[in-house]
Design an enzyme around this catalytic site. Sequence first.
Site, PDB file in Angstrom:
ATOM      1  N   SER A 116       0.845  -1.193   0.000  1.00 47.09           N
ATOM      2  CA  SER A 116       0.000   0.000   0.000  1.00 47.09           C
ATOM      3  C   SER A 116       0.879   1.242   0.000  1.00 47.09           C
ATOM      4  CB  SER A 116      -0.890   0.009   1.249  1.00 47.09           C
ATOM      5  OG  SER A 116      -1.587   1.244   1.385  1.00 47.09           O
ATOM      6  N   TYR A 142      -2.284  -0.554  10.760  1.00 48.03           N
ATOM      7  CA  TYR A 142      -2.327  -1.030   9.370  1.00 48.03           C
ATOM      8  C   TYR A 142      -1.047  -0.714   8.604  1.00 48.03           C
ATOM      9  CZ  TYR A 142      -3.996  -1.019   4.456  1.00 48.03           C
ATOM     10  OH  TYR A 142      -4.143  -1.226   3.106  1.00 48.03           O
ATOM     11  N   LYS A 152       1.682  -3.078   6.095  1.00 50.21           N
ATOM     12  CA  LYS A 152       1.913  -2.871   4.669  1.00 50.21           C
ATOM     13  C   LYS A 152       3.384  -2.573   4.378  1.00 50.21           C
ATOM     14  CE  LYS A 152      -2.138  -3.790   3.112  1.00 50.21           C
ATOM     15  NZ  LYS A 152      -2.358  -4.900   2.158  1.00 50.21           N
TER      16      LYS A 152
END
Length: 261
Positions: free
Chosen positions: A151, A164, A168
């Site tokens: 990401s 998160y 990533k």
Amino acid sequence: MSLLPGKVVCITGASRGIGRGCALECAKHGAGGLILHYYGDKDTQDEIQSLKQEIEAVNPSTKVVAVPGDIADPETSKNVVEEGVKSFGRIDVLISNAGICPFWDFLSMPHSVWERTRQVNLDGSFYITQRVANQMKEQTPQGGSIIGISSISALVGGGQQVHYTPTKAGILSLMQSCAVALGPYNIRANAILPGTIATDINKEDLSDAAKREGMIKRTCLGRLGAPDDIAGPAVFLASDLAKYVTGASLLVDGGLFVNLQ
């Protein structure tokens, strides 16, 4: 022009969003077999059935095997690979896509949210990558292409994504190290870093009209991304057009990262 003629492609988190888009694009480009992992609840069961119908319409020659399970459980990756090899005899491409992003304020985040996000996003990516890489090493001809869906969040921060973004970044690092570890077996490993792609993972977050419009204005191309915007680059990295590309990170964000003004 078919870029994946006869190739067997394994995709995790395939029932919706980026995974679904990749499955359809791989079928369009002549994939001979698709191994589609999905979570396995009622919603994803319905989604995988409708995806099978779409794939049949796109390319009736593409065969599909669907395998349910929680990607955070190592047994799921074992089952995915075993069922795939049982059906097709080999795996040529892995698109490790399954992931979650439950937006949460950092200071009040329960440890369980951190743990679950890490288990699905990073641990799950490790499990499936290791399983598929071992299969690619043993098969004849040896080799294949592994694509980790990272990401833009691997490069930048997010106040509601403190759990998160590290996962990533971890996927990006995982692909870089796998490129080194797996190169001797002709296995390529690369990462795709999507920007803001309108999928179920951020549907609630983007329901804020002001936030949605702000994201659109920050993107050079003037729109949010769609799953097929990621599927095209994934097919490229999976194909022989990218046969000398490994350890790379491809930012696919419509120009979001470079737009500081």
